[in-house]
Design a protein around this motif. Structure first.
Motif, PDB file in Angstrom:
ATOM      1  N   THR A 190     -62.570  -7.407  24.528  1.00 49.99           N
ATOM      2  CA  THR A 190     -63.669  -7.899  25.355  1.00 49.99           C
ATOM      3  C   THR A 190     -63.162  -8.231  26.765  1.00 49.99           C
ATOM      4  O   THR A 190     -61.993  -8.028  27.079  1.00 49.99           O
ATOM      5  CB  THR A 190     -64.267  -9.185  24.760  1.00 49.99           C
ATOM      6  OG1 THR A 190     -63.317 -10.246  24.952  1.00 49.99           O
ATOM      7  CG2 THR A 190     -64.579  -9.035  23.286  1.00 49.99           C
ATOM      8  N   ASN A 191     -64.066  -8.805  27.544  1.00 50.21           N
ATOM      9  CA  ASN A 191     -63.682  -9.237  28.896  1.00 50.21           C
ATOM     10  C   ASN A 191     -63.141 -10.661  28.922  1.00 50.21           C
ATOM     11  O   ASN A 191     -63.021 -11.250  29.990  1.00 50.21           O
ATOM     12  CB  ASN A 191     -64.884  -9.135  29.842  1.00 50.21           C
ATOM     13  CG  ASN A 191     -65.229  -7.680  30.086  1.00 50.21           C
ATOM     14  OD1 ASN A 191     -64.343  -6.823  30.153  1.00 50.21           O
ATOM     15  ND2 ASN A 191     -66.512  -7.385  30.175  1.00 50.21           N
ATOM     16  N   SER A 192     -62.812 -11.200  27.756  1.00 48.63           N
ATOM     17  CA  SER A 192     -62.232 -12.552  27.719  1.00 48.63           C
ATOM     18  C   SER A 192     -60.814 -12.511  28.296  1.00 48.63           C
ATOM     19  O   SER A 192     -60.247 -11.433  28.517  1.00 48.63           O
ATOM     20  CB  SER A 192     -62.166 -13.051  26.273  1.00 48.63           C
ATOM     21  OG  SER A 192     -61.150 -12.359  25.571  1.00 48.63           O
ATOM     22  N   VAL A 193     -60.237 -13.702  28.482  1.00 55.58           N
ATOM     23  CA  VAL A 193     -58.844 -13.778  28.953  1.00 55.58           C
ATOM     24  C   VAL A 193     -57.932 -13.052  27.962  1.00 55.58           C
ATOM     25  O   VAL A 193     -57.053 -12.268  28.334  1.00 55.58           O
ATOM     26  CB  VAL A 193     -58.421 -15.256  29.121  1.00 55.58           C
ATOM     27  CG1 VAL A 193     -56.935 -15.345  29.436  1.00 55.58           C
ATOM     28  CG2 VAL A 193     -59.250 -15.919  30.207  1.00 55.58           C
ATOM     29  N   ARG A 223     -61.637 -11.183  18.842  1.00 57.58           N
ATOM     30  CA  ARG A 223     -62.786 -10.816  17.977  1.00 57.58           C
ATOM     31  C   ARG A 223     -63.600 -12.051  17.595  1.00 57.58           C
ATOM     32  O   ARG A 223     -64.831 -11.978  17.513  1.00 57.58           O
ATOM     33  CB  ARG A 223     -62.247 -10.075  16.737  1.00 57.58           C
ATOM     34  CG  ARG A 223     -63.297  -9.418  15.881  1.00 57.58           C
ATOM     35  CD  ARG A 223     -62.675  -8.357  14.987  1.00 57.58           C
ATOM     36  NE  ARG A 223     -62.093  -7.282  15.759  1.00 57.58           N
ATOM     37  CZ  ARG A 223     -60.829  -6.851  15.649  1.00 57.58           C
ATOM     38  NH1 ARG A 223     -60.012  -7.386  14.749  1.00 57.58           N
ATOM     39  NH2 ARG A 223     -60.380  -5.874  16.412  1.00 57.58           N
ATOM     40  N   ILE A 224     -62.924 -13.170  17.368  1.00 51.41           N
ATOM     41  CA  ILE A 224     -63.649 -14.414  17.054  1.00 51.41           C
ATOM     42  C   ILE A 224     -64.479 -14.811  18.280  1.00 51.41           C
ATOM     43  O   ILE A 224     -65.663 -15.151  18.168  1.00 51.41           O
ATOM     44  CB  ILE A 224     -62.668 -15.531  16.630  1.00 51.41           C
ATOM     45  CG1 ILE A 224     -62.028 -15.168  15.284  1.00 51.41           C
ATOM     46  CG2 ILE A 224     -63.393 -16.876  16.538  1.00 51.41           C
ATOM     47  CD1 ILE A 224     -60.890 -16.084  14.861  1.00 51.41           C
ATOM     48  N   ILE A 246     -55.270  -9.849  28.354  1.00 58.00           N
ATOM     49  CA  ILE A 246     -53.860  -9.798  27.913  1.00 58.00           C
ATOM     50  C   ILE A 246     -53.656  -8.554  27.041  1.00 58.00           C
ATOM     51  O   ILE A 246     -52.650  -7.856  27.132  1.00 58.00           O
ATOM     52  CB  ILE A 246     -53.484 -11.087  27.141  1.00 58.00           C
ATOM     53  CG1 ILE A 246     -53.623 -12.315  28.042  1.00 58.00           C
ATOM     54  CG2 ILE A 246     -52.063 -10.986  26.587  1.00 58.00           C
ATOM     55  CD1 ILE A 246     -53.455 -13.656  27.318  1.00 58.00           C
ATOM     56  N   LEU A 247     -54.669  -8.271  26.210  1.00 56.78           N
ATOM     57  CA  LEU A 247     -54.579  -7.088  25.345  1.00 56.78           C
ATOM     58  C   LEU A 247     -54.556  -5.794  26.161  1.00 56.78           C
ATOM     59  O   LEU A 247     -53.751  -4.894  25.887  1.00 56.78           O
ATOM     60  CB  LEU A 247     -55.767  -7.063  24.370  1.00 56.78           C
ATOM     61  CG  LEU A 247     -55.605  -7.969  23.149  1.00 56.78           C
ATOM     62  CD1 LEU A 247     -56.938  -8.204  22.458  1.00 56.78           C
ATOM     63  CD2 LEU A 247     -54.598  -7.364  22.172  1.00 56.78           C
TER      64      LEU A 247
END
Ligand code: ADP
Length: 209
Positions: free
Chosen positions: A42-45, A73-74, A49-50
């Motif tokens: 996703t566009n999360s932090v 994913r959570i 990192i991924l």
């Protein structure tokens, strides 16, 4: 109110996921459904990192990657802004490019597959898809598609790795055949032949609700 449906696309890189998701989402909308289109990472932090690791900029082992994909994913399921769960609850369908099957197929080669499967399948914050469409293609054909369109490669995008990943996907679907709804589509054909099959699968699936 009826809940939305959760549909996931899987396949090795270059199998046509992005292309086919766009076509299916248009068809679903044409049929009157409200659809949220999303992808992992996703566009999360954590997603950032991924991407950094997948691009080969930072070296991460398969266990670190598995744990970070789990965290991402959570977040993808549960965050309050655009989490999958809230859309499903509101009656919106969700179509996602890659999900936990990719963790099994990619990280499950170098990390312990059972560990990767257990933490994803037994986490109550991670929804089980209603339908997974696997775009099956040999690594030579997908590699030709990638070569035509991109100069750089991600860490998993070597042909020999992709063939292993494809085999791992098929093994995992065998292990999960009684618990997950997976449809395997021959993705080596033309875009329109593949999409015709996918729309048939969707219409049949829709007949169940
Ligand atoms: P993925 O999301 O699985 O990596 P894409 O949808 O991005 O795959 O497709 C990779 C490339 O292959 C794109 O340039 C796309 O236009 C092309 N492509 C997709 N499906 C087909 C197909 N059935 N036949 C030929 N080329 C395709």
């Amino acid at each position: 109110m009826n809940k939305g449906k959760f549909i996931v696309f899987e396949g090795i890189d270059g199998s046509g996921k992005g292309t086919q998701i766009n076509i299916l989402v248009e068809e679903m909308k044409r049929q009157g459904r409200t659809v949220y289109q999303t992808a992992e990472p996703t566009n999360s932090v954590t997603g950032g990192i991924l991407r950094d690791a997948l691009g080969g900029f930072t070296d991460r082992n398969a266990h670190e990657l598995s744990a970070m994909f789990l965290t991402d994913r959570i977040f993808h399921n549960s965050n309050k802004i655009n989490g999958i769960k809230q859309f499903i609850e509101k009656g919106v369908d969700v179509v996602c490019d890659r999900y936990y099957y990719s963790s099994f197929a990619y990280q499950g080669i170098d990390a312990d597959l059972k560990w990767v499967m257990d933490m994803n399948l037994n986490c109550k914050e991670i929804l089980k898809p209603d339908l997974c469409i696997f775009l099956d293609i040999d690594s030579k054909s997908s590699d030709e598609r990638i070569s035509k369109n991109r100069l750089e490669r991600e860490i998993y995008e070597e042909k020999s790795v992709q063939e292993k990943v494809r085999k791992r996907f098929l093994e995992v679907f065998g292990l999960l055949k009684d618990s997950e709804n997976v449809k395997i589509v021959d993705a080596s054909r033309s875009i329109s032949e593949v999409s015709a099959d996918i729309i048939n699968i969707y219409n049949e699936f829709k007949g169940d609700f």
